[in-house]
Design an enzyme around this catalytic site. Structure first.
Site, PDB file in Angstrom:
ATOM      1  N   ARG A 161      -9.908   0.524   8.605  1.00 14.48           N
ATOM      2  CA  ARG A 161      -9.556  -0.855   9.085  1.00 14.48           C
ATOM      3  C   ARG A 161     -10.630  -1.707   9.794  1.00 14.48           C
ATOM      4  O   ARG A 161     -10.312  -2.828  10.225  1.00 14.48           O
ATOM      5  CB  ARG A 161      -8.265  -0.864   9.954  1.00 14.48           C
ATOM      6  CG  ARG A 161      -7.077  -1.176   9.393  1.00 14.48           C
ATOM      7  CD  ARG A 161      -5.866  -0.846  10.122  1.00 14.48           C
ATOM      8  NE  ARG A 161      -4.716  -1.368  10.120  1.00 14.48           N
ATOM      9  CZ  ARG A 161      -3.456  -0.865   9.618  1.00 14.48           C
ATOM     10  NH1 ARG A 161      -3.481   0.072   8.719  1.00 14.48           N
ATOM     11  NH2 ARG A 161      -2.401  -1.609   9.509  1.00 14.48           N
ATOM     12  N   LYS A 190       0.753  -1.243  -0.040  1.00 16.37           N
ATOM     13  CA  LYS A 190       0.008   0.003   0.016  1.00 16.37           C
ATOM     14  C   LYS A 190       0.867   1.321  -0.042  1.00 16.37           C
ATOM     15  O   LYS A 190       0.698   2.206  -0.752  1.00 16.37           O
ATOM     16  CB  LYS A 190      -1.064   0.036   1.154  1.00 16.37           C
ATOM     17  CG  LYS A 190      -1.763  -1.126   1.346  1.00 16.37           C
ATOM     18  CD  LYS A 190      -2.895  -1.164   2.600  1.00 16.37           C
ATOM     19  CE  LYS A 190      -1.916  -1.111   3.909  1.00 16.37           C
ATOM     20  NZ  LYS A 190      -1.334  -2.635   4.238  1.00 16.37           N
ATOM     21  N   ARG A 209      11.820  -5.062   5.367  1.00 23.67           N
ATOM     22  CA  ARG A 209      11.151  -3.643   5.016  1.00 23.67           C
ATOM     23  C   ARG A 209      12.261  -2.851   5.924  1.00 23.67           C
ATOM     24  O   ARG A 209      12.294  -2.972   7.011  1.00 23.67           O
ATOM     25  CB  ARG A 209       9.799  -3.555   5.278  1.00 23.67           C
ATOM     26  CG  ARG A 209       9.450  -1.932   5.394  1.00 23.67           C
ATOM     27  CD  ARG A 209       7.972  -1.702   5.129  1.00 23.67           C
ATOM     28  NE  ARG A 209       7.125  -2.261   6.407  1.00 23.67           N
ATOM     29  CZ  ARG A 209       5.761  -2.455   6.404  1.00 23.67           C
ATOM     30  NH1 ARG A 209       5.245  -1.763   5.346  1.00 23.67           N
ATOM     31  NH2 ARG A 209       5.253  -2.510   7.637  1.00 23.67           N
ATOM     32  N   ARG A 256      -0.806  -8.994  13.394  1.00 21.62           N
ATOM     33  CA  ARG A 256      -1.458  -7.835  12.651  1.00 21.62           C
ATOM     34  C   ARG A 256      -2.135  -8.191  11.352  1.00 21.62           C
ATOM     35  O   ARG A 256      -3.200  -7.901  10.952  1.00 21.62           O
ATOM     36  CB  ARG A 256      -0.300  -7.129  11.833  1.00 21.62           C
ATOM     37  CG  ARG A 256       0.117  -5.894  12.591  1.00 21.62           C
ATOM     38  CD  ARG A 256       1.584  -5.630  12.801  1.00 21.62           C
ATOM     39  NE  ARG A 256       1.770  -4.753  11.445  1.00 21.62           N
ATOM     40  CZ  ARG A 256       3.086  -4.927  10.891  1.00 21.62           C
ATOM     41  NH1 ARG A 256       4.270  -5.111  11.758  1.00 21.62           N
ATOM     42  NH2 ARG A 256       3.132  -3.956   9.627  1.00 21.62           N
TER      43      ARG A 256
HETATM   44  P1  ADP Z   1       1.211  -1.621   7.554  1.00 26.82           P
HETATM   45  O1  ADP Z   1       1.898  -0.714   6.598  1.00 26.82           O
HETATM   46  O2  ADP Z   1       1.927  -2.789   8.014  1.00 26.82           O
HETATM   47  O3  ADP Z   1      -0.286  -2.061   7.014  1.00 26.82           O
HETATM   48  P2  ADP Z   1       0.423   0.668   9.472  1.00 26.82           P
HETATM   49  O4  ADP Z   1       1.822   1.321   9.254  1.00 26.82           O
HETATM   50  O5  ADP Z   1      -0.621   0.898   8.301  1.00 26.82           O
HETATM   51  O6  ADP Z   1       0.720  -0.921   9.017  1.00 26.82           O
HETATM   52  O7  ADP Z   1      -0.078   0.420  10.701  1.00 26.82           O
HETATM   53  C1  ADP Z   1       0.788   0.040  11.744  1.00 26.82           C
HETATM   54  C2  ADP Z   1       0.100   0.064  13.098  1.00 26.82           C
HETATM   55  O8  ADP Z   1      -0.786   1.268  13.388  1.00 26.82           O
HETATM   56  C3  ADP Z   1      -1.053  -0.995  13.162  1.00 26.82           C
HETATM   57  O9  ADP Z   1      -0.517  -2.220  13.474  1.00 26.82           O
HETATM   58  C4  ADP Z   1      -1.963  -0.340  14.156  1.00 26.82           C
HETATM   59  O10 ADP Z   1      -1.423  -0.724  15.416  1.00 26.82           O
HETATM   60  C5  ADP Z   1      -1.831   0.996  13.846  1.00 26.82           C
HETATM   61  N1  ADP Z   1      -2.780   1.455  12.922  1.00 26.82           N
HETATM   62  C6  ADP Z   1      -2.617   2.270  11.754  1.00 26.82           C
HETATM   63  N2  ADP Z   1      -3.720   2.562  11.175  1.00 26.82           N
HETATM   64  C7  ADP Z   1      -4.748   1.844  11.834  1.00 26.82           C
HETATM   65  C8  ADP Z   1      -6.182   2.224  11.886  1.00 26.82           C
HETATM   66  N3  ADP Z   1      -6.856   2.818  10.769  1.00 26.82           N
HETATM   67  N4  ADP Z   1      -6.925   1.747  12.947  1.00 26.82           N
HETATM   68  C9  ADP Z   1      -6.479   1.018  13.675  1.00 26.82           C
HETATM   69  N5  ADP Z   1      -4.795   1.075  14.071  1.00 26.82           N
HETATM   70  C10 ADP Z   1      -4.282   1.618  13.018  1.00 26.82           C
HETATM   71  P1  ADP Z   2       2.299  -1.761   3.292  1.00 25.55           P
HETATM   72  O1  ADP Z   2       2.238  -0.312   3.328  1.00 25.55           O
HETATM   73  O2  ADP Z   2       0.927  -2.284   2.583  1.00 25.55           O
HETATM   74  O3  ADP Z   2       2.398  -2.366   4.829  1.00 25.55           O
HETATM   75  P2  ADP Z   2       4.828  -1.633   1.859  1.00 25.55           P
HETATM   76  O4  ADP Z   2       4.442  -0.764   0.808  1.00 25.55           O
HETATM   77  O5  ADP Z   2       5.665  -0.827   2.994  1.00 25.55           O
HETATM   78  O6  ADP Z   2       3.448  -2.558   2.444  1.00 25.55           O
HETATM   79  O7  ADP Z   2       5.590  -2.653   1.282  1.00 25.55           O
HETATM   80  C1  ADP Z   2       6.460  -3.737   2.329  1.00 25.55           C
HETATM   81  C2  ADP Z   2       7.471  -4.238   1.704  1.00 25.55           C
HETATM   82  O8  ADP Z   2       7.396  -5.032   0.606  1.00 25.55           O
HETATM   83  C3  ADP Z   2       8.485  -3.153   1.765  1.00 25.55           C
HETATM   84  O9  ADP Z   2       9.850  -3.354   2.038  1.00 25.55           O
HETATM   85  C4  ADP Z   2       8.595  -3.043  -0.146  1.00 25.55           C
HETATM   86  O10 ADP Z   2       9.842  -2.305  -0.767  1.00 25.55           O
HETATM   87  C5  ADP Z   2       8.292  -4.422  -0.392  1.00 25.55           C
HETATM   88  N1  ADP Z   2       7.217  -4.408  -1.722  1.00 25.55           N
HETATM   89  C6  ADP Z   2       5.932  -3.781  -1.998  1.00 25.55           C
HETATM   90  N2  ADP Z   2       5.620  -4.128  -3.156  1.00 25.55           N
HETATM   91  C7  ADP Z   2       6.410  -5.142  -3.474  1.00 25.55           C
HETATM   92  C8  ADP Z   2       6.195  -6.191  -4.503  1.00 25.55           C
HETATM   93  N3  ADP Z   2       5.183  -5.857  -5.610  1.00 25.55           N
HETATM   94  N4  ADP Z   2       7.053  -7.230  -4.666  1.00 25.55           N
HETATM   95  C9  ADP Z   2       8.010  -7.189  -3.811  1.00 25.55           C
HETATM   96  N5  ADP Z   2       8.227  -6.241  -2.656  1.00 25.55           N
HETATM   97  C10 ADP Z   2       7.414  -5.441  -2.476  1.00 25.55           C
END
Ligand code: ADP
Ligand code: ADP
Ligand code: ZN
Length: 221
Positions: A88, A13, A127, A178
């Site tokens: 979420r 994302k 990451r 998560r």
């Molecule tokens: P990821 O990129 O791995 O999907 P995020 O950066 O979006 O994770 O979120 C990291 C943490 O922040 C989550 O595990 C949760 O604890 C909190 N968080 C983020 N967005 C939300 C949301 N919309 N509702 C509840 N908790 C959230």
């Molecule tokens: P999210 O915001 O959904 O938690 P991220 O965009 O941070 O996910 O991506 C998680 C990790 O995977 C990062 O280290 C990113 O560089 C890598 N990544 C993202 N998209 C891809 C893909 N299509 N193939 C391989 N690695 C990816």
């Protein structure tokens, strides 16, 4: 255009949102980034959510919806929004409807990044980001370009910084929590958007550039 990027942790994302921001001048609203900033600044909200985030659990709906609502106030109507990591839960989805209505905006598309759960642990544990500009990288899938020169310290492609960081919640154990949260509370909001006919799906397992192309295609960009 206002869109939601939906997918489990590590689906890509943040990576894809950054590209839409760069190419189309949209604005990324990531509740995860906002919460991390609050934790770092030790605001009252930050102090309250720190332990919850470290455990990989969801913070309360009102906290994140308030953050989103505050951001929207300052945003010009002409700037499209990418919601990243929000909503979420079903309650957040309802709150988002209210917030958007207040600002005379509508939700155009929900882009679901479809990924294979087994791959997510590897994505998340590899990451890291630039500590200076926030650009995202991966140990295996997206190293900075100068990683080809093994004797040099890694240098950010965007800003040249050699300072990188990893999230404290990006460890295997927390990732499992998560994912369970995603499955139990976030995936169930999809039917709500399906009913409105605004869900589009892309294959999040493809290479980063291919995923971007697919998103551009489903959004008609
Ligand atoms: P990821 O990129 O791995 O999907 P995020 O950066 O979006 O994770 O979120 C990291 C943490 O922040 C989550 O595990 C949760 O604890 C909190 N968080 C983020 N967005 C939300 C949301 N919309 N509702 C509840 N908790 C959230
Ligand atoms: P999210 O915001 O959904 O938690 P991220 O965009 O941070 O996910 O991506 C998680 C990790 O995977 C990062 O280290 C990113 O560089 C890598 N990544 C993202 N998209 C891809 C893909 N299509 N193939 C391989 N690695 C990816
Ligand atoms: Zn940088």
């Amino acid at each position: 255009m206002n869109i939601i990027l939906l997918g489990p942790p590590g689906a890509g994302k943040g990576t894809q949102a950054a590209r839409l921001v760069e190419r189309y001048g949209m604005r990324q609203l990531s509740t995860g980034d906002m919460l991390r900033a609050a934790v770092k600044a030790e605001t009252p909200t930050g102090l309250r959510v720190k332990a919850i985030m470290e455990a990989g659990e969801l913070v309360s709906d009102d906290v994140v919806s308030t953050l989103i609502s505050e951001e929207l106030v300052a945003l010009p109507q002409t700037v499209g929004i990418i919601f990243d990591g929000y909503p979420r839960t079903a309650a957040q989805a309802r709150q988002l409807d209210e917030i958007l209505a207040r600002h005379h905006r509508k939700l155009d598309r929900v882009v679901e990044l479809e990924v294979d759960e087994d791959a997510l642990v590897e994505r998340i544990t590899g990451r890291f980001t630039c500590a200076h500009c926030g650009a995202g990288y991966h140990d295996k899938f997206k190293l900075p370009k100068n990683a080809l020169h093994e004797d040099e310290p890694l240098r950010c492609d965007h800003c040249g910084s050699t300072d990188f960081k990893r999230r404290p919640d990006d460890n295997e154990e927390t990732v499992r929590t998560r994912m369970a949260e995603y499955r139990a509370k976030t995936a169930p909001i999809l039917p709500l958007y399906e009913e409105r006919g605004i869900v589009v799906r892309v294959d999040g397992m493809a290479d980063i550039d291919i995923v971007t192309q697919q998103i551009e295609r489903v959004l008609g960009l």
